[in-house]
Design a protein around this motif. Structure first.
Motif, PDB file in Angstrom:
ATOM      1  N   ILE A 147       0.825  -1.205   0.000  1.00 19.80           N
ATOM      2  CA  ILE A 147       0.000   0.000   0.000  1.00 19.80           C
ATOM      3  C   ILE A 147       0.864   1.261   0.000  1.00 19.80           C
ATOM      4  O   ILE A 147       0.568   2.233  -0.685  1.00 19.80           O
ATOM      5  CB  ILE A 147      -0.959  -0.027   1.209  1.00 19.80           C
ATOM      6  N   TYR A 148       1.953   1.245   0.765  1.00 20.01           N
ATOM      7  CA  TYR A 148       2.818   2.425   0.846  1.00 20.01           C
ATOM      8  C   TYR A 148       3.978   2.362  -0.143  1.00 20.01           C
ATOM      9  O   TYR A 148       4.377   3.378  -0.700  1.00 20.01           O
ATOM     10  CB  TYR A 148       3.360   2.570   2.263  1.00 20.01           C
ATOM     11  N   ASP A 149       4.536   1.196  -0.335  1.00 15.93           N
ATOM     12  CA  ASP A 149       5.650   1.003  -1.275  1.00 15.93           C
ATOM     13  C   ASP A 149       5.410  -0.301  -2.014  1.00 15.93           C
ATOM     14  O   ASP A 149       5.170  -1.339  -1.378  1.00 15.93           O
ATOM     15  CB  ASP A 149       6.991   0.922  -0.540  1.00 15.93           C
ATOM     16  N   CYS A 150       5.524  -0.260  -3.340  1.00 14.46           N
ATOM     17  CA  CYS A 150       5.362  -1.485  -4.112  1.00 14.46           C
ATOM     18  C   CYS A 150       6.459  -2.488  -3.776  1.00 14.46           C
ATOM     19  O   CYS A 150       6.240  -3.692  -3.740  1.00 14.46           O
ATOM     20  CB  CYS A 150       5.366  -1.165  -5.597  1.00 14.46           C
ATOM     21  N   THR A 151       7.666  -1.967  -3.512  1.00 13.28           N
ATOM     22  CA  THR A 151       8.800  -2.812  -3.119  1.00 13.28           C
ATOM     23  C   THR A 151       9.496  -2.173  -1.928  1.00 13.28           C
ATOM     24  O   THR A 151       9.360  -0.973  -1.667  1.00 13.28           O
ATOM     25  CB  THR A 151       9.799  -2.980  -4.275  1.00 13.28           C
ATOM     26  N   GLN A 152      10.276  -2.980  -1.216  1.00 14.60           N
ATOM     27  CA  GLN A 152      11.055  -2.506  -0.075  1.00 14.60           C
ATOM     28  C   GLN A 152      12.533  -2.473  -0.451  1.00 14.60           C
ATOM     29  O   GLN A 152      13.038  -3.413  -1.063  1.00 14.60           O
ATOM     30  CB  GLN A 152      10.842  -3.424   1.138  1.00 14.60           C
ATOM     31  N   SER A 153      13.225  -1.400  -0.085  1.00 16.89           N
ATOM     32  CA  SER A 153      14.622  -1.210  -0.477  1.00 16.89           C
ATOM     33  C   SER A 153      15.570  -1.605   0.653  1.00 16.89           C
ATOM     34  O   SER A 153      15.585  -0.965   1.705  1.00 16.89           O
ATOM     35  CB  SER A 153      14.879   0.240  -0.871  1.00 16.89           C
ATOM     36  N   THR A 160      12.085   2.754   2.871  1.00 21.23           N
ATOM     37  CA  THR A 160      10.722   2.246   2.715  1.00 21.23           C
ATOM     38  C   THR A 160      10.181   1.821   4.080  1.00 21.23           C
ATOM     39  O   THR A 160      10.932   1.568   5.020  1.00 21.23           O
ATOM     40  CB  THR A 160      10.705   1.076   1.729  1.00 21.23           C
ATOM     41  N   GLU A 161       8.841   1.722   4.170  1.00 21.84           N
ATOM     42  CA  GLU A 161       8.170   1.761   5.464  1.00 21.84           C
ATOM     43  C   GLU A 161       8.380   0.536   6.349  1.00 21.84           C
ATOM     44  O   GLU A 161       8.293   0.638   7.572  1.00 21.84           O
ATOM     45  CB  GLU A 161       6.665   1.964   5.251  1.00 21.84           C
ATOM     46  N   PHE A 162       8.638  -0.635   5.787  1.00 20.37           N
ATOM     47  CA  PHE A 162       8.761  -1.838   6.617  1.00 20.37           C
ATOM     48  C   PHE A 162      10.203  -2.165   6.988  1.00 20.37           C
ATOM     49  O   PHE A 162      10.431  -3.098   7.759  1.00 20.37           O
ATOM     50  CB  PHE A 162       8.140  -3.047   5.910  1.00 20.37           C
TER      51      PHE A 162
END
Length: 429
Positions: free
Chosen positions: A75-81, A308-310
Motif C-alpha cells: 500500500i505504501y511502497d510497491c517494493t522494499q529497499s 521504505t516503510e517496513f
C-alpha cells in the motif's frame, strides 16, 4: 406518533486510525464499536441495554496512495529497499551491522538503486475479528429537552498478518547485483540478520487483546412535523472520551497493528439528523469527528528520505500530532415495514488528515521522519446493507433485538479494505 422506539445514537470514530504510523500496517475499514451502522432503536419503556457487536473479514487487497488496488503489504511502497535501509548517517545501528550487512552498506549513498537492485517485494494476507460488549443507560432526569444517555464500550479484537511471501527483484547482470543476490539468497538469513541487528521482526503476526475503553454521552430530541409527507425530525449530538486500554503496536514487529488508538486518548464528537416520512421510510445524515491527543513514545523512524516503510532499523522517541478523522454517513431505511423487520442501506465516507511527528532527539531530522508515507492522509468509501428485527411486539419486559450486515468496500486511499460481515444482539429492560 414517532416510533416510541428512540435510536440510541451510536457513532463511529475510526479507532484503527492509529495504524497509520511509521513502519506500520495501513488502517482498515472495520467499524469502531459505536459506528452509526451499529445503532439499534430503543425498546419502549426501557432504560437499560446490554449488547454485543461482532464483525469479521479477511483480504489480501487494499488501496495504495494512488487509489489503485494493491496487496496489503504494498500500500505504501510497491517494493522494499534493502539498500536505502542502511542509509543512516546519524544513527548508531550502522556501526553495529553484522559482517554480511556491509555488502549493502557499500552500495548505499551511490546511485545503485535502479528500482530492482536490493529490492524485495512482499505480499501477505490480513484478517480481523471484532467483538464488543457494551451497555447503555437513559437518564430519568431531564435538565434540558430531549433524552440523555450514557454508553460504555469495551472491544476485544483479533488481528493477524499472515501468508507473508518475499520475492527478490535484483537482476544478476552486474557485480553489484551478484553481491546483493548473495546477501538476499536466503530470506530466512535476511530476516534473522534484521532481528540480530535492529530487533526488527518480519515474521507473521497474530494478536488478540482489548481495544480502547470508551464512555459516550448521547443526546437526542424530536421535533414533530404536522405535514403530509414529513412526520418527524430528530436531532442528535454526542460527545465521548476513549482511554488507551487497547494493545499497542509492537514496534519490533513490522507487521504488527494496534488494537485501539495506539496509546492516544480520543475525543469523538458528532451531530446527526433523521427524517421520518410516511410509509415507514426514514432517511438521515451523521457527521462525526475524532480528535486524538498528542502522545510521545518510541517509534521506528526514517533516517533517509529513500527508506521504505517496513525496513526501518532505528527507533527514536517522538511526539505524534494526529490528524483529524472525519466521518460522513448517509442512510435510507424501511423501518418496521413488516412487524419488527427493518431494512437499511448506508453510504459511509471516512477521511483522516495527515499526521506529523516531532523527534525528541537530534539524531533524527524532522523533515526526514515526516516523509514517511504512513503519515499521509487516507480515506475510504463503502456501502453497508443491513437487516434487523426488534421483538417489541412479542416481548415487553425483556426485549431482544438482532441485526445482520454486510459491508461492501468501494474505493479508498492508503487503506486495507476487506468486505466484512457481522451482526448484533442486544437485550433491553
Amino acid at each position: 406518533m414517532k416510533k416510541l422506539v428512540k435510536n440510541l445514537r451510536i457513532y463511529f470514530v475510526l479507532s484503527f486510525s492509529m495504524y497509520s504510523m511509521a513502519c506500520a500496517m495501513a488502517p482498515n475499514n472495520f467499524f469502531a464499536p459505536y459506528d452509526p451502522n451499529y445503532r439499534l432503536p430503543l425498546a419502549p419503556d426501557t432504560r437499560f441495554r446490554l449488547g454485543l457487536n461482532a464483525e469479521h473479514g479477511s483480504t489480501r487487497t487494499g488501496r495504495n496512495l494512488n487509489h489503485d488496488k494493491s496487496n496489503i503489504l504494498q500500500i505504501y511502497d510497491c517494493t522494499q529497499s534493502t539498500i536505502a535501509m542502511v542509509m543512516m548517517p546519524t544513527c548508531q545501528i550502522k556501526n553495529n551491522l553484522p559482517i554480511y550487512l556491509p555488502v549493502l552498506t557499500s552500495w548505499a549513498g551511490s546511485p545503485t538503486d535502479d528500482g530492482f537492485r536490493g529490492r524485495i517485494q512482499m505480499t501477505g494476507e490480513f484478517e480481523q475479528t471484532d467483538l464488543t460488549v457494551y451497555g447503555s443507560y437513559i437518564f430519568y432526569q431531564r435538565l434540558f429537552p430531549g433524552d440523555l444517555s450514557l454508553s460504555v464500550y469495551l472491544p476485544v479484537r483479533h488481528a493477524s498478518t499472515s501468508n507473508i511471501q518475499f520475492t527478490n527483484l535484483t537482476r544478476s547482470n552486474t557485480e553489484a547485483d551478484l553481491d546483493i543476490n548473495a546477501f538476499l539468497a536466503g530470506f530466512t538469513n535476511f530476516k534473522n540478520s534484521l532481528c540480530a541487528t535492529a530487533n526488527l521482526d518480519l515474521n507473521p503476526v497474530s494478536k488478540t487483546g482489548l481495544g480502547d475503553l470508551l464512555f459516550m454521552l448521547n443526546w437526542e430530541n424530536d421535533f414533530r412535523q404536522d405535514k403530509e409527507i414529513l412526520k418527524n425530525v430528530t436531532m442528535y449530538a454526542m460527545l465521548g472520551l476513549s482511554f488507551p486500554t487497547g494493545v499497542k503496536k509492537d514496534e519490533n514487529r513490522a507487521f504488527s497493528v494496534a488494537l485501539g488508538n495506539d496509546g492516544a486518548v480520543g475525543m469523538p464528537i458528532g451531530l446527526g439528523l433523521e427524517l421520518d416520512f410516511v410509509h415507514h421510510i426514514t432517511a438521515g445524515l451523521d457527521v462525526d469527528f475524532l480528535i486524538l491527543f498528542d502522545e510521545t513514545r518510541d517509534r521506528r523512524l526514517k533516517t533517509d528520505f529513500r527508506q521504505t516503510e517496513f525496513l526501518l532499523l532505528n527507533k527514536g522517541r517522538s511526539t505524534k500530532d494526529h490528524g483529524l478523522t472525519w466521518m460522513f454517513n448517509l442512510f435510507l431505511e424501511a423501518f418496521h415495514f413488516v412487524g419488527g423487520l427493518s431494512a437499511k442501506v448506508d453510504y459511509e465516507y471516512i477521511k483522516h488528515d495527515d499526521d506529523r511527528l516531532t523527534a525528541k532527539s537530534d539524531a533524527f531530522n524532522n523533515a526526514v521522519i515526516n516523509s514517511a508515507k504512513t503519515l499521509e492522509e487516507w480515506n475510504m468509501h463503502h456501502f453497508i446493507f443491513q437487516l434487523s428485527y426488534d421483538f417489541f411486539n412479542e416481548c415487553k419486559t425483556v426485549v431482544p433485538q438482532v441485526k445482520l450486515f454486510y459491508k461492501l468496500p468501494v474505493t479508498g486511499k492508503g487503506i486495507i479494505y476487506p468486505p466484512t460481515f457481522g451482526g448484533q444482539l442486544a437485550i433491553n429492560f
